[in-house]
Design a protein around this motif. Structure first.
Motif, PDB file in Angstrom:
ATOM      1  N   SER A 187     -64.753  21.613 -85.676  1.00 28.25           N
ATOM      2  CA  SER A 187     -66.013  21.291 -85.358  1.00 28.25           C
ATOM      3  C   SER A 187     -66.948  21.687 -86.934  1.00 28.25           C
ATOM      4  O   SER A 187     -66.697  22.566 -87.420  1.00 28.25           O
ATOM      5  N   ALA A 188     -67.940  20.686 -87.161  1.00 30.83           N
ATOM      6  CA  ALA A 188     -68.626  20.778 -88.157  1.00 30.83           C
ATOM      7  C   ALA A 188     -70.003  19.971 -87.987  1.00 30.83           C
ATOM      8  O   ALA A 188     -69.945  19.003 -87.371  1.00 30.83           O
ATOM      9  N   ASN A 189     -70.887  20.174 -88.872  1.00 33.23           N
ATOM     10  CA  ASN A 189     -72.083  19.379 -88.873  1.00 33.23           C
ATOM     11  C   ASN A 189     -71.950  17.833 -89.422  1.00 33.23           C
ATOM     12  O   ASN A 189     -72.477  17.165 -89.206  1.00 33.23           O
ATOM     13  N   ARG A 190     -70.807  18.136 -90.292  1.00 33.91           N
ATOM     14  CA  ARG A 190     -70.603  16.851 -90.960  1.00 33.91           C
ATOM     15  C   ARG A 190     -69.110  16.836 -91.697  1.00 33.91           C
ATOM     16  O   ARG A 190     -68.566  17.969 -91.631  1.00 33.91           O
ATOM     17  N   PHE A 191     -68.410  15.711 -91.772  1.00 28.93           N
ATOM     18  CA  PHE A 191     -67.292  15.799 -92.454  1.00 28.93           C
ATOM     19  C   PHE A 191     -67.225  14.823 -93.710  1.00 28.93           C
ATOM     20  O   PHE A 191     -67.901  13.928 -93.600  1.00 28.93           O
ATOM     21  N   LEU A 192     -66.216  15.091 -94.543  1.00 29.28           N
ATOM     22  CA  LEU A 192     -66.091  14.170 -96.075  1.00 29.28           C
ATOM     23  C   LEU A 192     -64.944  13.248 -95.612  1.00 29.28           C
ATOM     24  O   LEU A 192     -64.151  13.401 -94.620  1.00 29.28           O
ATOM     25  N   ARG A 193     -64.974  12.266 -96.181  1.00 33.45           N
ATOM     26  CA  ARG A 193     -63.810  11.242 -96.190  1.00 33.45           C
ATOM     27  C   ARG A 193     -62.408  11.749 -96.298  1.00 33.45           C
ATOM     28  O   ARG A 193     -62.237  12.674 -97.244  1.00 33.45           O
ATOM     29  N   ASN A 194     -61.399  11.866 -95.395  1.00 30.71           N
ATOM     30  CA  ASN A 194     -60.232  12.529 -95.516  1.00 30.71           C
ATOM     31  C   ASN A 194     -60.285  13.853 -95.279  1.00 30.71           C
ATOM     32  O   ASN A 194     -59.167  14.475 -95.452  1.00 30.71           O
ATOM     33  N   MET A 195     -61.093  14.427 -95.071  1.00 32.15           N
ATOM     34  CA  MET A 195     -61.397  15.922 -94.823  1.00 32.15           C
ATOM     35  C   MET A 195     -60.367  16.403 -94.000  1.00 32.15           C
ATOM     36  O   MET A 195     -59.713  17.489 -94.233  1.00 32.15           O
ATOM     37  N   VAL A 196     -60.445  16.194 -92.680  1.00 30.95           N
ATOM     38  CA  VAL A 196     -59.692  16.524 -91.607  1.00 30.95           C
ATOM     39  C   VAL A 196     -58.110  16.582 -91.990  1.00 30.95           C
ATOM     40  O   VAL A 196     -57.325  17.619 -92.004  1.00 30.95           O
ATOM     41  N   ARG A 197     -57.637  15.322 -92.443  1.00 34.74           N
ATOM     42  CA  ARG A 197     -56.324  15.218 -92.810  1.00 34.74           C
ATOM     43  C   ARG A 197     -55.959  16.167 -93.886  1.00 34.74           C
ATOM     44  O   ARG A 197     -54.696  16.408 -93.961  1.00 34.74           O
ATOM     45  N   ALA A 198     -56.687  16.107 -94.872  1.00 34.33           N
ATOM     46  CA  ALA A 198     -56.346  16.895 -96.034  1.00 34.33           C
ATOM     47  C   ALA A 198     -56.286  18.545 -95.509  1.00 34.33           C
ATOM     48  O   ALA A 198     -55.476  19.475 -96.103  1.00 34.33           O
ATOM     49  N   ILE A 199     -57.394  18.958 -94.947  1.00 33.54           N
ATOM     50  CA  ILE A 199     -56.994  20.617 -94.251  1.00 33.54           C
ATOM     51  C   ILE A 199     -55.781  20.591 -93.415  1.00 33.54           C
ATOM     52  O   ILE A 199     -55.082  21.515 -93.780  1.00 33.54           O
ATOM     53  N   VAL A 200     -55.688  19.827 -92.625  1.00 33.50           N
ATOM     54  CA  VAL A 200     -54.170  19.845 -91.765  1.00 33.50           C
ATOM     55  C   VAL A 200     -53.097  19.861 -92.674  1.00 33.50           C
ATOM     56  O   VAL A 200     -52.125  20.862 -92.501  1.00 33.50           O
ATOM     57  N   GLY A 201     -52.952  19.111 -93.736  1.00 31.18           N
ATOM     58  CA  GLY A 201     -51.815  19.035 -94.741  1.00 31.18           C
ATOM     59  C   GLY A 201     -51.561  20.442 -95.425  1.00 31.18           C
ATOM     60  O   GLY A 201     -50.608  20.856 -95.573  1.00 31.18           O
ATOM     61  N   THR A 202     -52.789  20.879 -95.677  1.00 33.87           N
ATOM     62  CA  THR A 202     -52.853  22.224 -96.489  1.00 33.87           C
ATOM     63  C   THR A 202     -52.446  23.310 -95.739  1.00 33.87           C
ATOM     64  O   THR A 202     -51.832  24.061 -96.147  1.00 33.87           O
ATOM     65  N   LEU A 203     -53.098  23.209 -94.485  1.00 40.65           N
ATOM     66  CA  LEU A 203     -52.648  24.258 -93.387  1.00 40.65           C
ATOM     67  C   LEU A 203     -51.094  24.446 -93.091  1.00 40.65           C
ATOM     68  O   LEU A 203     -50.533  25.557 -93.002  1.00 40.65           O
ATOM     69  N   LEU A 204     -50.668  22.896 -93.012  1.00 36.09           N
ATOM     70  CA  LEU A 204     -49.261  23.066 -92.912  1.00 36.09           C
ATOM     71  C   LEU A 204     -48.281  23.587 -93.963  1.00 36.09           C
ATOM     72  O   LEU A 204     -47.342  24.283 -93.966  1.00 36.09           O
TER      73      LEU A 204
END
Length: 246
Positions: A187-204
């Motif tokens: 959850s966030a106040n705003r998200f950048l384009r592709n941000m969630v998918r890039a975070i998940v990929g990096t966390l993996l």
């Protein structure tokens, strides 16, 4: 005098090139505007709470529109659900103050990203199949670092038109559904384009011990998309909720 309305709806993004209208591609916005303009008998322009990428879904999406006529919101929602494609459903329509804005008035947005570790034919369309179990404890340790960070340039799509890469992340953690099924909630106040998918990929990458926690921190501070992990597929991502101070 025009009245502003919020429309709350959900969609399966499989058949669409995201929310936003674009040339020579099917979008959720185009389908919604076509149906609303047909029923209200004049052109309607919707302003969405944000844009979802190709194949991404929304359990709760919000958009606003203005109209000079007094609308029976219950009837309009009912009629929209009769003419819209079955992969788009309107939950409700509400009148709001003129200064309310679907995008800029939103205070929090929440996304879920689903993964599964078993062979499950009922998950494959809406969850990302992993062939190796990651270390979820380690990924949650890394995810907590997102809450104290502000600049998410490392997870922003290259050549994005975002004026700033600063975001306030309120929550980020992996949640267990079963021994073989998990989802990442952020959850966030705003998200950048592709941000969630890039975070998940990096966390993996952290979970598979390709990078360490300290390297994850270095990626955060690098502000470079090239330093972060690959973006995971969009079909497992859901815009879960958008919240406002109404």
């Amino acid at each position: 005098m025009k009245q502003r309305y919020f429309i709350y709806f959900s969609y399966d993004g499989t058949a669409y090139h995201g929310w936003q209208i674009q040339p020579n591609a099917t979008s959720v916005q185009a389908e919604m505007q076509r149906a609303m303009s047909l029923l209200l008998r004049h052109p309607i322009e919707l302003v969405g709470a944000g844009r979802t990428d190709t194949g991404v879904h929304a359990r709760t999406m919000v958009a606003h529109f203005d109209d000079e006529q007094l609308i029976d919101t219950i009837q309009l929602a009912y009629k929209l659900n009769r003419v819209l494609p079955f992969d788009i459903t309107v939950a409700r329509i509400e009148p709001v103050d003129a200064d309310m804005h679907a995008r800029f008035s939103a205070t929090k947005r929440t996304y879920h990203y689903y993964i599964h570790l078993d062979r499950d034919p009922f998950c494959r369309a809406y969850s990302y199949a992993l062939h190796q179990a990651p270390d979820f404890h380690l990924m949650n340790e890394a995810a907590q670092l997102l809450l104290s960070h502000k600049d998410f340039g490392a997870f922003c799509k290259s050549h994005s038109d975002a004026k700033t890469t600063f975001c306030d992340v309120y929550e980020a953690n992996w949640i267990k559904l079963s021994d073989t099924k998990w989802y990442f909630r952020i959850s966030a106040n705003r998200f950048l384009r592709n941000m969630v998918r890039a975070i998940v990929g990096t966390l993996l990458d952290v979970g598979w011990h390709k990078i360490s926690i300290s390297q994850f921190v270095e990626i955060l501070h690098s502000k470079s998309r090239q330093q972060a992990g690959e973006s995971v597929p969009g079909h497992a991502l859901f815009l879960e909720d958008v919240q406002y101070k109404l």
